[in-house]
Design an enzyme around this catalytic site. Structure first.
Site, PDB file in Angstrom:
ATOM      1  N   ARG A 147       0.843  -1.188   0.000  1.00 13.16           N
ATOM      2  CA  ARG A 147       0.000   0.000   0.000  1.00 13.16           C
ATOM      3  C   ARG A 147       0.882   1.244   0.000  1.00 13.16           C
ATOM      4  NH1 ARG A 147      -5.328   0.791   3.859  1.00 13.16           N
ATOM      5  NH2 ARG A 147      -6.441   2.170   2.444  1.00 13.16           N
ATOM      6  N   GLN A 200      -0.749   2.704  -6.403  1.00 11.37           N
ATOM      7  CA  GLN A 200      -2.179   3.037  -6.382  1.00 11.37           C
ATOM      8  C   GLN A 200      -2.889   2.703  -7.686  1.00 11.37           C
ATOM      9  OE1 GLN A 200      -2.457   7.131  -5.128  1.00 11.37           O
ATOM     10  NE2 GLN A 200      -2.502   6.585  -2.959  1.00 11.37           N
ATOM     11  N   ASP A 204      -3.915  -1.018  -7.851  1.00 10.05           N
ATOM     12  CA  ASP A 204      -4.561  -1.550  -6.648  1.00 10.05           C
ATOM     13  C   ASP A 204      -5.915  -2.204  -6.948  1.00 10.05           C
ATOM     14  OD1 ASP A 204      -5.431  -2.148  -4.129  1.00 10.05           O
ATOM     15  OD2 ASP A 204      -5.285  -0.100  -3.343  1.00 10.05           O
ATOM     16  N   TYR A 252      -3.787  -0.019   7.030  1.00  9.91           N
ATOM     17  CA  TYR A 252      -4.826  -1.006   7.302  1.00  9.91           C
ATOM     18  C   TYR A 252      -5.068  -1.122   8.808  1.00  9.91           C
ATOM     19  CZ  TYR A 252      -4.237  -2.696   2.482  1.00  9.91           C
ATOM     20  OH  TYR A 252      -4.177  -2.790   1.121  1.00  9.91           O
TER      21      TYR A 252
END
Length: 367
Positions: free
Chosen positions: A121, A126, A129, A227
């Site tokens: 991440r 991005q 993803d 997360y």
């Protein structure tokens, strides 16, 4: 370099790894794109549109036998793995721990396999993803399922027969799926609240017009990647009691909480379900990794004490057109990252490549 796109063979999978739009861009950039006949039909992308875009339509055997890189949504079956050309590359989205036999077969075939489910991440990743793009679809669809399952309307309505109060929706987990669920429920007119162990998401929740339910966590509940992480036993007990108090007033609860690489945390106990309103609905988006509700069953609807608990699986596949569009853009971004001048570049100093590479040169790198 030849790119191959086979038709997905997993049960109920309707997505396709490349859409004609993305296949066309790759073809114009000099890639040879081989697409299995019928690969995109379930997602409403016909063979003709691929041909017009510059792709070559072939049989499944040719996709696997002639491709330098095979692009898939689901992990390959054992039969598909055997068809892969030795030394070729494969890009899909899967957890290696759940596909041990397939991973072993890929290594035996000396296939360089990448799983986009393992992307770090970080900002550079991005555009690749897939978890976020597909979670967007799942969060949206979860609310639609709830709207169908509940016995009430979502918006407040003023009618000649009197005023109808809006539905109360509670979303547990404010990641990508949760935020999309909040936004969708708000667009349908519901009164929405949300809970997450990460205080940092409060601003995002409130920006969508929902109320953020705050609980004193007392510990750091977020990983370096952003997360949620597993809580201590004592904090989790307090979390369960906190959630039980709030689900009592909800007409709909959408649960989206997940911990990467681990079983989904239980957030709604059987006792909490017994305290909910008659006719309430729970949609458990984490059911495929164990479920956030103690009573959820993957692929089934359960009715307990008058509460309906939905355990939908692979929701992105139920909206395959847009899910495929996003997946294709993600996978093409990854493809451009791991290739240079028409050749695969496996540089393990690159965090993206290092984290996503499952097998290479006959070795299993991720289990």
């Amino acid at each position: 370099m030849n790119i191959g796109v086979p038709k997905e063979t997993a049960a109920n999978e309707r997505r396709v790894a490349l859409t004609p739009e993305v296949a066309g861009r790759l073809a114009k950039s000099g890639w040879a794109v081989l697409v299995e006949r019928g690969a995109g039909e379930a997602a409403s992308f016909g063979d003709e549109s691929y041909g017009t875009a510059g792709a070559t339509l072939v049989a499944a055997a040719e996709v696997f036998g002639q491709s330098d890189v095979v692009l898939k949504v689901q992990p390959p079956s054992i039969e598909e793995t055997r068809r892969c050309r030795e030394g070729a590359a494969l890009v899909a989205s899967f957890q290696p721990s759940a596909e041990r036999e397939t991973v072993s077969q890929l290594a035996a075939r000396k296939v360089t396999a990448f799983s986009l489910a393992l992307l770090p991440r970080i900002t550079r990743a991005q555009a690749m993803d897939v978890l976020s793009s597909q979670a967007t679809v799942a969060g949206y669809k979860a609310v639609l399922l709830a709207a169908v399952a509940t016995g009430r309307l979502f918006p407040m309505l003023v009618t000649a027969a009197g005023t109808l109060t809006p539905a109360r929706v509670l979303v547990l987990g404010a990641g990508v799926a949760g935020l999309q669920a909040i936004a969708t429920a708000r667009r349908l007119g519901a009164v929405v609240s949300a809970f997450d162990v990460r205080p940092a998401v409060k601003e995002q929740v409130e920006s969508l017009g929902a109320k953020f339910l705050e609980m004193e966590i007392g510990e750091h509940a977020e990983t370096a990647g952003g997360y949620a992480k597993e809580l201590s036993d004592e904090t989790h007990r307090r979390e369960l009691a906190f959630i039980a108090q709030h689900v009592k007033d909800a007409d709909v609860v959408v649960t989206t909480a997940a911990i990467p690489g681990k079983r989904a945390p239980i957030l709604i106990t059987a006792e909490a379900v017994r305290g909910m309103r008659l006719g309430a609905v729970i949609v458990d988006l984490a059911v495929e990794t164990g479920g956030n509700c103690e009573l959820s069953q993957a692929g089934n609807d359960v009715i307990h004490n008058g509460v309906r608990i939905l355990g939908p699986v692979n929701l992105p596949s139920t909206l395959p057109y847009h899910a495929s569009q996003m997946y294709a853009r993600n996978v093409s971004s990854f493809l451009l990252h791991v290739t240079r001048d028409g050749k695969l570049v496996v540089d393990f100093d690159d965090e993206i490549i290092r984290d996503t590479c499952v097998t290479h040169a006959g070795e299993i790198r991720k289990t």
